[in-house]
Motif scaffolding. Structure first.
Motif, PDB file in Angstrom:
ATOM      1  N   ALA A   8     -16.126  -3.714   2.220  1.00  0.00           N
ATOM      2  CA  ALA A   8     -16.090  -5.029   1.586  1.00  0.00           C
ATOM      3  C   ALA A   8     -16.581  -4.950   0.142  1.00  0.00           C
ATOM      4  CB  ALA A   8     -16.946  -6.020   2.383  1.00  0.00           C
ATOM      5  N   ARG A   9     -17.634  -4.165  -0.081  1.00  0.00           N
ATOM      6  CA  ARG A   9     -18.167  -4.026  -1.449  1.00  0.00           C
ATOM      7  C   ARG A   9     -17.141  -3.346  -2.356  1.00  0.00           C
ATOM      8  NH1 ARG A   9     -20.721  -5.742  -5.761  1.00  0.00           N
ATOM      9  NH2 ARG A   9     -21.975  -4.170  -6.802  1.00  0.00           N
ATOM     10  N   LEU A  10     -16.468  -2.316  -1.853  1.00  0.00           N
ATOM     11  CA  LEU A  10     -15.459  -1.620  -2.647  1.00  0.00           C
ATOM     12  C   LEU A  10     -14.302  -2.566  -2.978  1.00  0.00           C
ATOM     13  CD1 LEU A  10     -14.399   0.929  -3.983  1.00  0.00           C
ATOM     14  CD2 LEU A  10     -13.446   1.612  -1.770  1.00  0.00           C
ATOM     15  N   ARG A  11     -13.849  -3.320  -1.984  1.00  0.00           N
ATOM     16  CA  ARG A  11     -12.747  -4.268  -2.202  1.00  0.00           C
ATOM     17  C   ARG A  11     -13.148  -5.309  -3.256  1.00  0.00           C
ATOM     18  NH1 ARG A  11     -11.706  -4.821   2.656  1.00  0.00           N
ATOM     19  NH2 ARG A  11     -13.223  -6.437   3.147  1.00  0.00           N
ATOM     20  N   ARG A  22      -3.742   1.419  -5.106  1.00  0.00           N
ATOM     21  CA  ARG A  22      -3.048   2.584  -5.669  1.00  0.00           C
ATOM     22  C   ARG A  22      -3.582   2.922  -7.062  1.00  0.00           C
ATOM     23  NH1 ARG A  22       0.932   5.183  -3.812  1.00  0.00           N
ATOM     24  NH2 ARG A  22       1.650   3.531  -2.433  1.00  0.00           N
ATOM     25  N   GLN A  23      -3.789   1.916  -7.897  1.00  0.00           N
ATOM     26  CA  GLN A  23      -4.316   2.154  -9.253  1.00  0.00           C
ATOM     27  C   GLN A  23      -5.710   2.767  -9.201  1.00  0.00           C
ATOM     28  OE1 GLN A  23      -3.818  -1.940 -10.512  1.00  0.00           O
ATOM     29  NE2 GLN A  23      -2.279  -1.334 -12.052  1.00  0.00           N
ATOM     30  N   LEU A  24      -6.558   2.259  -8.310  1.00  0.00           N
ATOM     31  CA  LEU A  24      -7.902   2.814  -8.178  1.00  0.00           C
ATOM     32  C   LEU A  24      -7.839   4.249  -7.678  1.00  0.00           C
ATOM     33  CD1 LEU A  24     -10.949   2.709  -8.277  1.00  0.00           C
ATOM     34  CD2 LEU A  24     -10.931   1.571  -6.028  1.00  0.00           C
ATOM     35  N   ALA A  25      -6.978   4.517  -6.711  1.00  0.00           N
ATOM     36  CA  ALA A  25      -6.840   5.877  -6.187  1.00  0.00           C
ATOM     37  C   ALA A  25      -6.386   6.843  -7.285  1.00  0.00           C
ATOM     38  CB  ALA A  25      -5.843   5.893  -5.023  1.00  0.00           C
ATOM     39  N   GLU A  26      -5.400   6.440  -8.057  1.00  0.00           N
ATOM     40  CA  GLU A  26      -4.912   7.294  -9.144  1.00  0.00           C
ATOM     41  C   GLU A  26      -5.979   7.519 -10.199  1.00  0.00           C
ATOM     42  OE1 GLU A  26      -1.320   5.387 -10.493  1.00  0.00           O
ATOM     43  OE2 GLU A  26      -0.216   5.939  -8.672  1.00  0.00           O
ATOM     44  N   SER A  28      -9.144   7.474  -9.763  1.00  0.00           N
ATOM     45  CA  SER A  28     -10.284   8.190  -9.182  1.00  0.00           C
ATOM     46  C   SER A  28      -9.949   9.603  -8.739  1.00  0.00           C
ATOM     47  CB  SER A  28     -10.815   7.423  -7.959  1.00  0.00           C
ATOM     48  OG  SER A  28     -11.160   6.123  -8.297  1.00  0.00           O
ATOM     49  N   GLY A  29      -8.658   9.888  -8.616  1.00  0.00           N
ATOM     50  CA  GLY A  29      -8.248  11.217  -8.150  1.00  0.00           C
ATOM     51  C   GLY A  29      -8.416  11.402  -6.650  1.00  0.00           C
ATOM     52  N   VAL A  30      -8.253  10.299  -5.890  1.00  0.00           N
ATOM     53  CA  VAL A  30      -8.313  10.383  -4.425  1.00  0.00           C
ATOM     54  C   VAL A  30      -6.998   9.863  -3.858  1.00  0.00           C
ATOM     55  CG1 VAL A  30     -10.828  10.102  -4.383  1.00  0.00           C
ATOM     56  CG2 VAL A  30      -9.366   8.096  -4.107  1.00  0.00           C
ATOM     57  N   PRO A  31      -6.663  10.238  -2.629  1.00  0.00           N
ATOM     58  CA  PRO A  31      -5.419   9.734  -2.027  1.00  0.00           C
ATOM     59  C   PRO A  31      -5.455   8.219  -1.853  1.00  0.00           C
ATOM     60  CG  PRO A  31      -6.315  11.586  -0.760  1.00  0.00           C
ATOM     61  CD  PRO A  31      -7.352  11.194  -1.768  1.00  0.00           C
ATOM     62  N   HIS A  32      -4.302   7.573  -2.072  1.00  0.00           N
ATOM     63  CA  HIS A  32      -4.193   6.116  -1.955  1.00  0.00           C
ATOM     64  C   HIS A  32      -4.664   5.643  -0.586  1.00  0.00           C
ATOM     65  CE1 HIS A  32      -1.680   2.658  -0.514  1.00  0.00           C
ATOM     66  NE2 HIS A  32      -2.353   2.095  -1.487  1.00  0.00           N
ATOM     67  N   GLY A  33      -4.274   6.334   0.450  1.00  0.00           N
ATOM     68  CA  GLY A  33      -4.635   5.936   1.807  1.00  0.00           C
ATOM     69  C   GLY A  33      -6.135   5.904   2.039  1.00  0.00           C
ATOM     70  N   GLN A  34      -6.875   6.727   1.308  1.00  0.00           N
ATOM     71  CA  GLN A  34      -8.323   6.778   1.487  1.00  0.00           C
ATOM     72  C   GLN A  34      -8.969   5.453   1.086  1.00  0.00           C
ATOM     73  OE1 GLN A  34     -10.354   9.915  -0.656  1.00  0.00           O
ATOM     74  NE2 GLN A  34     -12.168   9.708   0.632  1.00  0.00           N
ATOM     75  N   SER A  36      -7.587   2.461   1.165  1.00  0.00           N
ATOM     76  CA  SER A  36      -7.245   1.507   2.205  1.00  0.00           C
ATOM     77  C   SER A  36      -8.095   1.712   3.454  1.00  0.00           C
ATOM     78  CB  SER A  36      -5.756   1.646   2.558  1.00  0.00           C
ATOM     79  OG  SER A  36      -5.438   0.811   3.647  1.00  0.00           O
ATOM     80  N   MET A  37      -8.254   2.950   3.884  1.00  0.00           N
ATOM     81  CA  MET A  37      -9.040   3.257   5.088  1.00  0.00           C
ATOM     82  C   MET A  37     -10.498   2.826   4.919  1.00  0.00           C
ATOM     83  SD  MET A  37      -7.074   4.869   7.391  1.00  0.00           S
ATOM     84  CE  MET A  37      -8.030   6.044   8.320  1.00  0.00           C
TER      85      MET A  37
END
Length: 192
Positions: A8-11, A22-26, A28-34, A36-37
């Motif tokens: 919740a804090r991350l969201r 997707r923008q945050l994942a890109e 940060s250099g982490v997979p997009h699915g991470q 979301s999970m």
């Protein structure tokens, strides 16, 4: 103490920054699915992964876990006044290798300098995923022994030994001895 909801804090922070998952994942250099999970509570990030993600938001670990803490302007601190940056980590993350304690002196952000009192129980390890962040860090081993890997170089540091390096080099701290290790370190800019 109520459990801290990492997802919740991350969201909340991601939305406030106007970023999609997707923008945050890109960034940060982490997979997009991470992303979301984590946000849906189906996965707990490692300390290293959370640092990468927060780096993409320009937020420190301290700001993430203690969003309302402000600068007190204090100059002197008793041991009880150090800010515990690990108490919530161990209730949030799964399977840390050995217990670590990281306690911060004062308001690191206000001074652009983070000073930590670190304790590593026997077997404690910052993790197989090497830490890497902008800045410089250094420290002195006060007691015990700590194995420090920086880039391709590894050394066992004993009481009185010290270190200083550019934090953008991959690094890892491990207590490979049978007793507690204590380190006092500094990092600028703050990374937790």
């Amino acid at each position: 103490m109520q459990d801290f909801d990492v997802g919740a804090r991350l969201r909340e922070l991601r939305s406030a920054a106007g970023l999609s998952q997707r923008q945050l994942a890109e960034g940060s250099g982490v997979p997009h699915g991470q992303i979301s999970m984590i946000e849906t509570g189906r996965s707990s990030p490692s300390v290293a992964s959370l640092r990468k993600i927060l780096g993409g938001l320009g937020v420190t670990m301290s700001q993430f876990f203690e969003p309302d803490s402000g600068s007190s302007g204090a100059v002197f601190f008793t041991p009880a006044e150090l800010r515990d940056l690990t108490s919530r980590l161990y209730s949030t993350f799964e399977g840390p290798a050995g217990r670590m304690s990281l306690r911060q002196v004062g308001d690191a952000r206000a001074h652009n300098l983070q000073i930590l009192h670190e304790r590593y129980e026997a077997g404690a390890d910052t993790g197989e995923t090497m830490l890497q962040h902008h800045g410089s860090e250094g420290g002195i081993v006060i007691s015990g022994e700590i194995e420090l890997t920086v880039g391709g170089e590894t050394r066992i540091l004993k009481a009185g030994d010290s270190f200083l390096f550019a934090s953008n080099q991959p690094h890892r701290f491990r207590n490979v001895s049978g007793r507690e290790a204590v380190v006092v370190s500094a990092c600028t800019p703050p990374y937790l």
